[in-house]
Write a protein that holds these residues in place. Structure first.
Motif, short mmCIF file in Angstrom:
data_model
loop_
_atom_site.label_atom_id
_atom_site.label_comp_id
_atom_site.label_asym_id
_atom_site.label_seq_id
_atom_site.Cartn_x
_atom_site.Cartn_y
_atom_site.Cartn_z
N GLU A 124 1.17 11.30 21.64
CA GLU A 124 0.56 12.63 21.72
C GLU A 124 0.58 13.35 20.37
O GLU A 124 -0.13 14.34 20.19
CB GLU A 124 1.29 13.48 22.76
CG GLU A 124 1.06 13.04 24.20
CD GLU A 124 -0.36 13.33 24.68
OE1 GLU A 124 -1.05 14.15 24.05
OE2 GLU A 124 -0.78 12.73 25.70
N GLU A 125 1.38 12.86 19.43
CA GLU A 125 1.53 13.56 18.16
C GLU A 125 0.62 13.03 17.06
O GLU A 125 0.46 13.68 16.03
CB GLU A 125 2.99 13.45 17.66
CG GLU A 125 4.02 14.07 18.57
CD GLU A 125 4.43 13.16 19.70
OE1 GLU A 125 4.35 11.92 19.53
OE2 GLU A 125 4.82 13.67 20.77
N ARG A 126 0.00 11.86 17.27
CA ARG A 126 -0.69 11.19 16.16
C ARG A 126 -2.20 11.38 16.17
O ARG A 126 -2.85 11.24 15.13
CB ARG A 126 -0.38 9.68 16.17
CG ARG A 126 1.09 9.32 16.28
CD ARG A 126 1.86 9.66 15.03
NE ARG A 126 1.40 8.90 13.88
CZ ARG A 126 1.82 7.68 13.57
NH1 ARG A 126 2.70 7.06 14.33
NH2 ARG A 126 1.38 7.09 12.48
N LEU A 136 -5.09 16.14 15.22
CA LEU A 136 -6.02 15.11 14.79
C LEU A 136 -5.59 14.61 13.41
O LEU A 136 -6.09 15.06 12.39
CB LEU A 136 -7.43 15.69 14.75
CG LEU A 136 -8.64 14.76 14.87
CD1 LEU A 136 -8.54 13.89 16.11
CD2 LEU A 136 -9.91 15.57 14.89
N ASP A 137 -4.63 13.68 13.41
CA ASP A 137 -4.06 13.17 12.18
C ASP A 137 -4.61 11.77 11.86
O ASP A 137 -5.35 11.57 10.92
CB ASP A 137 -2.53 13.13 12.29
CG ASP A 137 -1.85 12.89 10.96
OD1 ASP A 137 -2.35 12.03 10.20
OD2 ASP A 137 -0.82 13.51 10.67
N MET A 138 -4.21 10.78 12.66
CA MET A 138 -4.69 9.40 12.60
C MET A 138 -4.23 8.61 11.38
O MET A 138 -4.65 7.47 11.19
CB MET A 138 -6.23 9.32 12.66
CG MET A 138 -6.84 9.74 13.97
SD MET A 138 -8.54 9.15 14.09
CE MET A 138 -9.17 10.20 15.38
N ARG A 139 -3.37 9.15 10.55
CA ARG A 139 -2.86 8.36 9.43
C ARG A 139 -1.80 7.37 9.91
O ARG A 139 -0.92 7.73 10.70
CB ARG A 139 -2.23 9.26 8.37
CG ARG A 139 -3.21 10.11 7.58
CD ARG A 139 -2.47 11.09 6.70
NE ARG A 139 -1.70 12.04 7.48
CZ ARG A 139 -0.76 12.85 6.99
NH1 ARG A 139 -0.49 12.81 5.70
NH2 ARG A 139 -0.11 13.68 7.77
N GLN A 146 -4.62 12.23 3.79
CA GLN A 146 -5.07 13.48 4.39
C GLN A 146 -5.33 13.29 5.88
O GLN A 146 -6.04 12.36 6.27
CB GLN A 146 -6.36 13.92 3.68
CG GLN A 146 -6.85 15.29 4.04
CD GLN A 146 -8.11 15.65 3.25
OE1 GLN A 146 -8.93 14.79 2.95
NE2 GLN A 146 -8.26 16.92 2.91
N PRO A 147 -4.79 14.16 6.75
CA PRO A 147 -5.10 14.05 8.18
C PRO A 147 -6.60 14.18 8.42
O PRO A 147 -7.32 14.84 7.66
CB PRO A 147 -4.34 15.24 8.79
CG PRO A 147 -3.27 15.57 7.81
CD PRO A 147 -3.84 15.25 6.46
N VAL A 148 -7.07 13.58 9.50
CA VAL A 148 -8.49 13.62 9.84
C VAL A 148 -8.98 15.06 9.96
O VAL A 148 -10.08 15.40 9.51
CB VAL A 148 -8.76 12.84 11.13
CG1 VAL A 148 -10.14 13.19 11.71
CG2 VAL A 148 -8.70 11.34 10.87
N VAL A 227 -9.97 7.37 7.24
CA VAL A 227 -8.82 8.10 6.71
C VAL A 227 -7.73 7.15 6.21
O VAL A 227 -6.95 7.50 5.31
CB VAL A 227 -8.26 9.09 7.75
CG1 VAL A 227 -7.41 8.41 8.80
CG2 VAL A 227 -7.45 10.19 7.08
N ASN A 228 -7.69 5.93 6.76
CA ASN A 228 -6.70 4.95 6.33
C ASN A 228 -7.24 3.92 5.34
O ASN A 228 -6.50 3.02 4.93
CB ASN A 228 -6.14 4.22 7.56
CG ASN A 228 -5.28 5.11 8.42
OD1 ASN A 228 -4.21 5.55 8.02
ND2 ASN A 228 -5.75 5.40 9.63
#
Length: 308
Positions: A124-126, A136-139, A146-148, A227-228
């Motif tokens: 739930e945190e990623r 909305l991070d996704m790294r 940089q987070p999405v 992003v990655n």
């Protein structure tokens, strides 16, 4: 401490057979994840063998340490487990540097599983999964990049459109990009559920039914890849890093989950200066595995042999 893993390693039996493991080999799991593959690899290379596991995601590395020891571990950049298992926080594209840093020789086998784990998708945190509600991070590596959500606020509509088209093959890339840019710049596109709802709204406005396969799948995949810098890492690994790290006759196994990765792998293995031979067709999961683990359905396994 990480929660217990829920991830099932994909094509475990097929991968272990393809790697032709034996006691004493030096094996690299370049995307160790929760160590689903590595746990079985270690059993087959003992005694005298060595396993080096890498992962860009420090949380997954802690899960791997727990799987391999049976005890919880706090996130760390390095774990030494006994005399024969070493885990390092690093992408597979930095394998050559890690081997030099650890004083390890050329290796016999390398495995990379390029898929996203169930643990990452369900976190739930990623923000990896469109059914979650977190930021909305996704790294993979939260210590860099940089987070999405921030990338969307900075990127132009054209840049977002290109990412959705090239990495997600999204038919409504232009319409989605325009709305995503607008909301991100207003600060109202910060979480995974906000992005999912935006995608649903755009599709419904265009008269598209959501169908069995949710359209958010393509957009979330595309943004995660961007992003990655996933394809850049894979390309460098296949064409430079893996050939430099494998012994002559060593095996590289690549498990991919979408056509972009599989195409890069297939093309790389066609270089006869680097790879003496490769599987003509990819190996897929069994019908039973697809039934038991639906996320395995798109998986493809290819094997390359390092040339002289």
């Amino acid at each position: 401490m990480p929660k217990p893993t829920r991830h099932r390693p994909v094509m475990l039996r097929e991968t272990l057979q393809a790697l032709e493991l034996a006691p004493g080999l030096i094996v690299v799991d370049g995307t160790v994840g929760a160590a689903g593959h590595s746990q079985k690899i270690v059993e087959k290379i003992r005694p005298e063998g060595t396993l080096l596991g890498l992962d860009r995601d420090q949380e997954m590395l802690a899960r791997a340490a727990e799987t391999l020891t049976g005890e919880p571990h706090a996130p760390s950049a390095r774990y030494q487990i006994g005399d024969d298992v070493l885990l390092r926080h690093a992408p597979h594209s930095e394998l050559e540097a890690v081997l030099q840093d650890e004083g390890l020789p050329l290796v016999d086998r390398i495995l990379v599983d390029l898929g996203l784990s169930s643990d990452q998708l369900e976190s739930e945190e990623r923000g990896f999964g469109f059914r979650t509600e977190g930021l909305l991070d996704m790294r993979f590596d939260k210590t860099t990049g940089q987070p999405v959500a921030d990338w969307l606020a900075d990127a132009s509509i054209a840049e977002i459109t290109t990412v959705l088209s090239e990495y997600g093959e999204e038919p409504l890339a232009g319409q989605l990009a325009e709305e995503m840019s607008s909301r991100a710049r207003r600060g109202s596109l910060r979480t995974a559920d906000q992005l999912r709802e935006l995608i649903e709204e755009v599709y419904q406005k265009q008269g598209h039914r959501l169908g069995n396969s949710h359209p958010a799948t393509r957009t979330f995949q595309a943004l995660r890849i961007a992003v990655n810098a996933e394809l850049e890492h894979v390309q460098r690994f296949l064409t430079e890093v893996a050939p430099a790290c494998l012994k002559t006759g060593g095996l590289l196994a690549v498990i991919s989950f979408h056509s972009l990765e599989d195409r890069l792998t297939k093309n790389a293995f066609q270089n006869r200066d680097l790879w003496s031979s490769a599987s003509r067709k990819p190996i897929g999961p069994s019908s039973l595995e697809c039934k038991m683990n639906p996320r395995s359905r798109s998986a493809k396994l290819r094997i390359g042999i390092r040339a002289d």
